[in-house]
Write a protein that holds these residues in place. Structure first.
Motif, mmCIF file in Angstrom:
data_model
loop_
_atom_site.group_PDB
_atom_site.id
_atom_site.type_symbol
_atom_site.label_atom_id
_atom_site.label_comp_id
_atom_site.label_asym_id
_atom_site.label_seq_id
_atom_site.Cartn_x
_atom_site.Cartn_y
_atom_site.Cartn_z
ATOM 1 N N ARG A 20 -0.484 -2.553 1.273
ATOM 2 C CA ARG A 20 0.970 -2.435 1.131
ATOM 3 C C ARG A 20 1.663 -2.238 2.489
ATOM 4 N NH1 ARG A 20 -1.645 -0.835 -3.151
ATOM 5 N NH2 ARG A 20 -0.768 -0.979 -5.262
ATOM 6 N N LYS A 21 0.900 -2.495 3.592
ATOM 7 C CA LYS A 21 1.422 -2.381 4.950
ATOM 8 C C LYS A 21 1.956 -0.980 5.242
ATOM 9 C CE LYS A 21 0.678 -6.747 5.700
ATOM 10 N NZ LYS A 21 -0.487 -7.159 6.501
ATOM 11 N N MET A 22 1.385 0.032 4.554
ATOM 12 C CA MET A 22 1.796 1.428 4.775
ATOM 13 C C MET A 22 0.838 2.012 5.830
ATOM 14 S SD MET A 22 2.361 2.292 0.736
ATOM 15 C CE MET A 22 2.940 3.970 0.930
ATOM 16 N N PHE A 23 1.078 1.636 7.099
ATOM 17 C CA PHE A 23 0.124 1.932 8.168
ATOM 18 C C PHE A 23 0.020 3.419 8.460
ATOM 19 C CE2 PHE A 23 1.707 -2.414 9.247
ATOM 20 C CZ PHE A 23 0.537 -3.093 8.931
ATOM 21 N N ARG A 24 1.109 4.140 8.429
ATOM 22 C CA ARG A 24 1.068 5.567 8.763
ATOM 23 C C ARG A 24 0.330 6.360 7.694
ATOM 24 N NH1 ARG A 24 7.044 6.669 11.486
ATOM 25 N NH2 ARG A 24 6.825 5.051 13.100
ATOM 26 N N GLU A 25 0.570 6.005 6.420
ATOM 27 C CA GLU A 25 -0.154 6.678 5.344
ATOM 28 C C GLU A 25 -1.646 6.337 5.407
ATOM 29 O OE1 GLU A 25 2.554 5.041 5.101
ATOM 30 O OE2 GLU A 25 4.093 6.263 4.119
ATOM 31 N N ALA A 26 -1.933 5.096 5.727
ATOM 32 C CA ALA A 26 -3.348 4.697 5.868
ATOM 33 C C ALA A 26 -4.009 5.476 6.999
ATOM 34 C CB ALA A 26 -3.448 3.191 6.130
ATOM 35 N N TYR A 27 -3.261 5.717 8.080
ATOM 36 C CA TYR A 27 -3.812 6.484 9.193
ATOM 37 C C TYR A 27 -4.140 7.912 8.773
ATOM 38 C CZ TYR A 27 -4.045 9.045 13.576
ATOM 39 O OH TYR A 27 -4.454 9.852 14.597
ATOM 40 N N GLN A 28 -3.254 8.515 7.952
ATOM 41 C CA GLN A 28 -3.508 9.875 7.485
ATOM 42 C C GLN A 28 -4.789 9.938 6.641
ATOM 43 O OE1 GLN A 28 0.033 11.079 5.434
ATOM 44 N NE2 GLN A 28 1.233 11.362 7.315
ATOM 45 N N ILE A 29 -5.007 8.937 5.798
ATOM 46 C CA ILE A 29 -6.236 8.893 4.990
ATOM 47 C C ILE A 29 -7.448 8.704 5.891
ATOM 48 C CG2 ILE A 29 -7.483 7.634 3.194
ATOM 49 C CD1 ILE A 29 -5.129 9.254 2.155
ATOM 50 N N ALA A 30 -7.319 7.831 6.881
ATOM 51 C CA ALA A 30 -8.449 7.561 7.787
ATOM 52 C C ALA A 30 -8.858 8.816 8.536
ATOM 53 C CB ALA A 30 -8.078 6.457 8.776
#
Length: 1241
Positions: A627-637
């Protein structure tokens, strides 16, 4: 621990003993005078066995499961097979009390009241041994080496497997404490425990003395389905030190139960371990679990008690109606069978419940029933706390640990606030007995859960407050808070969920659901609540709105991620489910219960052990990326994903031009290349660049999407960047396609770059071809030369124009280096570099070609002959080297080289070589003397070197005589040589020549040949010289013995002057000349005898050529009348010469010259005129034909019949026979080494 009755049966008579088949399928009971065989699975009586005539007291099964034995009051022992057939019977004198099979050799020990016997299938008879007392019980050690016997007299006798008594243990109680049961611990791994345990009083030592740290490398304990321990916590360590028998004392532990109501433990040596344990009943049976971790004891108290391996009572297995005579554990299981006085047989299953506690990354659990192990789930570090009592409950919270024992609760705390500290110490003791279902510990309180009631107690056992619930409490958990004000999350059976604060009397109802609560957890921000109900459904609520957010089926436990608000996991059905936000659930296989979720670690309880499972958060991260939600993906990573996931996140963010997230992700994977790219783009942005196509082109080129990057470069008007990209990447074909039919100069540049690349990637053949096509001949030659490709170099050299001097010189250099001088010469000729060609011939030692070139071009003469001469000298071809030096005009250098060689030969005592080198030096000096400027100096050197050559040639024989054990010369030769040297060494002695050796040789040979006067002179001279120790004894003896000889010399040795016929003394003060006429003697160069030659000189005006021609004329001599008269008579014949004395010599003018020209103190040479020369015969004259500036020397033989040979090279004289022999031996002149077959003089 609780015991569950599996089956029960009742025999008609008392059950005295029982035994399991090793595989656990059958149970053999001794009941009355029969054996009863049961199926252990359901208690079915399979078959009664009859064979004994009286009560059967004992039964035992062999470890291999092939046979078992029974002993009876009828004094007999019967051996049975596993098929329940009796095969052998033997008897004792009294009733059989006990039998036992050796676990290794399967030897059977049978014990009666008065003796015991040992039998094995290999032996025909039973080996019996007397006993001092009645034997009541017996047991073999694990290794089958020793047999322990328990006596009615209270004595324990330890015997070898042959029956010999090794140890006798006399116990304090004596016959008042008869031993009724003994057993060796089947495990051999308790030595570390017992060594720590020994000599310590369990009642007096505080608990915290027994905690010890366990290495983090240890595996967690593994349990079977019934909860019994299957593997020890401490691994056995390898010990490389030599083992001895004393180690058995720690490995074999004997448990002894007596009717003094005591339980004791002994080592193999007989030494008691610890103190006696009081039982308060008469024990009738004692047995260990298979691995030795627990002990079963039964007897007069009508029950079976479970003890730890060190004698701590844990609980009751089963209460009976009569005395328990026997109890055993089914092999490798937790099933126990009990036999009683009234014939009851009970079969129980022991269930060991899990006692544990968890708080974040610390997990505490019970081990061996009496120990607590605290495990750090992150570091895997473990600590064992030994309580030495039954551990009933465990609770852990932050730095607190609570352990409930039967009569007290111990509160532990950490030594420090370090999150990794694992050292615990006792903080408080609550000495009270509590009954509770659950135990919870907080910073200052403990919480006891009793059905519907919660009690809060301080550490001093003061009740602080109490809460009464509406329903049974199913779940309780501490959710944190300040010390003394912690919050508890409580789930009830009626579905109610409450939050309770320790310092508050009022419980807060969070929500009420219809189904009972099984598990609870609250999110990190306290906004969401996850509940697992009795229907295995996971329900997630918003705490504030009480709204059900979502629910998921198949859940048995749930846990929120402590680092991410929107992530939780739940387990169930063999799967682990991870849910992020409102995305679909991600599943993966996992056995057990989820009890914690911290970052990427999920804490899972499975099979009574806790493990931390590393679970990458990849699935939810990709859900955000889609969903191109890069900042949220970074938090999960950040919670924990693989490096590949981090890279994927970085790439996706980079392509989406989300540079901040991409920068963080690339920093995480330490990709400096992409970080440099991002920094450069950010710098360009700061400078005002806004072309996103150009930024994206750079990104694509870094990612390897080169064609897409080229299109973007072209679209943004930067074709040159695309071309640079292709050439940097060595994608030359793509670059050519991109260029199309462009500028030829750029095409040539591309080819050169392509060749550079081919060279760098170790494709030299392709690089050479490309360099040639691009006109870069120098680089092509360099690669071909470095790789030794001669054919390629030849092609390049022949194709190049002679004007291209530099590449051709490179070709020639590599031809020389690759050992192809022919092609190098061809190349030098092509460019006309004759000097390099000369150097090439010299370096490759192709001297003929060099000489031919030198003939055509004399200016290179020095460049050819000087190296040639040096090469000859290095190869010991000195004569040729001299010629070469002469040709090069380096006479002085030739002389210096020879002088050095001569000096070395003298120093190394190679006097023959020294003589040869000095002769060569003299010859060279004579050659240099032709120069008028150097004539006098060189002639002086010539005569000096000639003299030294003669001396060293002679001294060579002396040196060999004195140094070597065998002489190669005749005594006369050594005598003559030593005389010659003695007369020649009137002044300074040359280097290397020893006067001592010379005089010693002269003395020895003079004495041997009869020249006693000369020998005495030599010995006298030696007395005044410093002589070597090896000669001293011989010289002293010779000096004494010569005194006994006459003081004169043998006349045969006296030399004769052939000019004046004077006998010269052996010791001549004048040297090697006649004492009368001063005529120099001419010596043979081999035997050093005086030759019959007289030197004569030519009258002034006669040239050498004329003299030779006159001598060659051979003028006829006048015949003289015979003056001999022969007179014959009857008795004799007489021959008389009637000639006056003054008529002798009239025929030979030379003889007349000898007669008339002698006398006086001055030497008067013999000078001849033409008539004398004409009268001489050619065979009587020897001529030394010296080259100029020397005059020839003429010698007349006075004994023509005695042939003399002169070497035509060195002009040394020899007796003809001696010369021929030496020439045969050496194939050359012994003096100048001129070969015999050499025609040149």
């Amino acid at each position: 621990m609780r015991a569950v009755l599996t089956w029960r049966d009742k025999a008609e008579q008392c059950v005295y003993d029982l035994a399991f088949k090793p595989d656990g399928t059958q149970l053999i009971l001794a009941a009355g005078n029969r054996l009863l065989v049961y199926d252990t699975s359901d208690g079915t009586l399979l078959q009664p066995l009859k064979g004994h005539k009286d009560t059967v007291y004992c039964v035992a099964y062999a470890k291999d499961g092939k046979r078992f034995a029974s002993g009876s009051a009828d004094k007999s022992v019967i051996i049975w097979t596993s098929k329940l057939e009796g095969i052998l019977k033997y008897t004792h004198n009294d009733s059989i009390q006990c039998v036992s099979y050796n676990p290794v050799t399967h030897q059977l020990a049978s014990c009666s009241s008065s003796d015991f016997g040992l039998w094995s299938p290999e032996q025909k008879s039973v080996s019996k041994h007397k006993s001092s007392s009645k034997i009541t019980c017996c047991s073999w050690t694990n290794d089958g080496q020793y047999l322990a016997l328990g006596m009615l007299s209270g004595i324990v006798s330890i015997r070898s497997k042959n029956g010999e008594e090794k140890v006798k243990v006399e116990r304090p109680g004596g016959s008042l404490s008869p031993i009724w049961s003994i057993c060796w611990n089947p495990s051999s791994r308790w030595e570390s425990f017992w060594m720590n345990r020994e000599n310590e009083d369990a009642e007096e030592v505080t608990v915290n003395r027994y905690f010890q740290e366990i290495p983090s490398t240890l595996k967690p304990a593994v349990y079977s389905s019934q909860g019994s321990e299957a593997e020890e916590e401490e691994p056995e360590e390898e010990d490389d030190s030599p083992r001895d028998d004393n180690l058995e004392e720690h490995n074999d532990i004997l448990a002894v139960a007596d009717w003094g109501q005591k339980l004791s433990f002994y080592q193999l040596s007989g030494k008691q371990i610890g103190k006696d344990r009081s039982l308060n009943f008469d024990p009738c049976c004692l047995s260990y679990f298979t691995k030795g971790e627990y002990i079963l004891l039964g007897g007069s108290d009508k029950q079976v008690s479970l003890f730890t391996k060190d004698g701590v009572r844990l609980g009751t297995v089963g209460e009976q109606n009569s005395w328990v005579w026997t109890c055993k554990v089914k092999p490798d299981s937790n099933y126990v069978v009990v036999g009683c006085q009234d014939g009851t047989i009970s079969f129980y299953q022991l269930i060991f419940s899990t006692v544990h506690g968890l708080y974040k990354d610390r997990y505490a659990y019970r081990d061996s029933m009496t120990d607590v192990i605290v495990q750090h789930l992150i570091t895997e570090q473990k600590v064992r706390i030994k309580c030495k009592e039954l551990v009933k409950k465990i609770a852990i919270y932050k730095n607190r640990l609570a352990i409930q024992l039967p009569e007290k609760i111990l509160i532990y705390e950490l030594y420090s606030d370090d999150s990794l500290d694992m050292r615990y110490r006792v903080k408080e003791k609550i000495v009270r007995k509590f009954e509770c279902n659950l135990l919870v510990v907080c910073a200052d309180h403990i919480i006891l859960c009793q059905e519907k009631r919660l009690q809060c107690l301080s550490f001093s056992a003061v009740r602080a407050r109490e809460w009464q619930m509406e329903s049974l409490i199913r779940y309780i958990k501490v959710i944190g808070g300040p010390p003394g004000r912690e919050g508890l999350l409580v789930g009830l059976k009626n579905g109610q969920i409450l939050k309770i604060f320790v310092d508050s009397l009022f419980a807060i109802v969070l929500l009420k659901q219809a189904t009972a609560v099984r598990c609870l957890d609250m999110s990190a921000s306290r906004n969401k609540l996850a509940v697992v109900d009795e229907n295995d459904t996971c329900l997630v609520y918003d705490i504030h709105t009480k709204e059900l957010l979502f629910q998921e089926p198949n859940a048995n436990s749930v846990a929120w991620n402590t680092q991410c608000e929107d992530m939780l996991c739940f387990s169930g059905g063999g799967y682990l489910n991870i849910k992020a936000s409102t995305f679909p659930v991600h599943q993966q296989k996992l056995q057990g219960f989820v009890v914690g979720y911290n970052g990427s670690r999920i804490f899972c309880l499975h099979a009574f052990s806790m493990s931390a499972v590393e679970v990458p958060q990849s699935a939810p991260m990709y859900q955000y990326l889609d969903r191109k939600m890069f900042r949220e993906a970074y938090q999960i990573a950040c919670l924990g994903v693989t490096d590949t996931d981090w890279r994927e996140l970085a790439m996706e963010a980079l392509e989406g031009l989300e540079f901040e997230t991409a920068k963080k992700a690339f920093t995480r994977v330490q990709d400096l290349r992409y970080l440099e790219l991002i920094n450069s783009i950010e710098e360009r942005k700061k400078r005002g660049e806004t072309n996103n196509d150009l930024f994206l082109a750079d990104v694509f080129s870094y990612q390897g999407k080169f064609h897409e990057a080229a299109k973007l470069y072209k679209r943004s008007g930067h074709e040159n960047l695309a071309l640079d990209m292709y050439t940097d990447l060595r994608m030359f074909e793509y670059a050519k396609d991109f260029l199309g039919s462009g500028d030829p100069k750029e095409t040539k540049m591309l080819i050169t770059k392509q060749a550079d690349w081919a060279r760098n990637i170790n494709e030299p053949k392709a690089a050479v071809e490309m360099y040639i096509s691009a006109g870069e001949h120098g680089k092509a030659i360099e690669i071909s030369g470095d790789h030794g490709w001669v054919d390629t170099l030849i092609d390049i050299a022949r194709k190049l124009d002679k004007a291209e001097r530099e590449p051709l010189l490179m070709c020639a250099h590599y031809f020389k280096k690759l050992d192809n001088p022919g092609y190098a010469a061809e190349t030098y000729l092509k460019i006309g570099d004759l000097k390099s060609l000369v150097h090439l011939h010299v370096e490759t030692q192709r001297w003929d070609e060099a000489f031919a070139l030198g003939e055509k071009h004399p200016e290179f003469k020095d460049d050819i002959y000087v190296p040639y001469a040096q090469w000859l000298a290095e190869n010991d071809r000195f004569e040729e080297a001299q010629k070469a030096f002469r040709k090069a005009g380096r006479q002085g250098e030739a002389v210096r080289v020879l002088e050095q060689l001569t000096h070395n030969a003298v120093v190394e005592s190679r006097f023959n070589d020294a003589a040869y080198y000095y002769w060569m030096l003299s010859v060279h000096c004579l050659g240099i003397a032709r120069d008028p400027a150097q004539k006098d100096v060189m002639l002086g050197k010539f005569h000096h070197f000639q003299h030294l050559a003669e001396l060293y040639h002679g001294y060579h024989a002396i040196q060999r005589y004195t140094e070597e054990p065998f002489s190669f010369h005749l005594p006369e030769t050594l005598f003559n040589i030593s005389r010659f040297l003695l007369h020649s060494l009137t002044k300074d002695t040359p280097l290397g020549i020893s006067k001592v050796n010379t005089l010693f040789t002269l003395a020895k040979q003079s004495k041997a040949l009869g020249a006693y006067k000369l020998a005495r002179h030599a010995y006298d001279k030696l007395q005044g010289l410093q002589t070597p120790a090896r000669f001293q004894k011989s010289i002293e003896l010779g000096s004494l013995t010569i005194r006994s000889k006459p003081f004169h010399d043998s006349e045969e040795l006296v030399p004769l002057c052939y000019r004046c016929s004077t006998n010269n003394p052996l010791l001549n003060n004048l040297g090697n000349v006649c004492i009368n006429c001063r005529q120099p003697f001419v010596f043979s160069a081999s035997s050093y005898e005086v030759l019959h030659l007289v030197e004569f000189y030519l009258e002034e005006g006669i040239t050498d050529e004329e003299a030779v021609s006159l001598i060659d004329l051979e003028a006829p001599r006048h015949k003289r009348e015979s003056k001999w008269q022969e007179i014959a008579s009857n008795t004799s014949q007489t021959l008389r010469l009637d000639e006056p004395l003054d008529s002798m010599g009239d025929d030979d003018p030379f003889t007349a010259k000898l007669s008339f020209e002698q006398g006086g103190l001055e030497f008067v040479p013999v000078v001849v005129n033409r008539s004398v020369l004409r009268s001489m015969s050619r065979r009587d004259v020897l001529i030394k034909r010296w080259p100029p500036p020397l005059r020839w020397q003429y010698f007349r033989s006075l004994l023509p019949d005695a042939s003399i040979t002169m070497c035509p090279s060195c002009f040394q004289m020899f007796h003809a026979e001696d010369y021929e022999l030496l020439a045969l031996q050496h194939t050359c002149c012994p003096y100048c080494r001129r070969r015999v077959d050499d025609p040149s003089p």
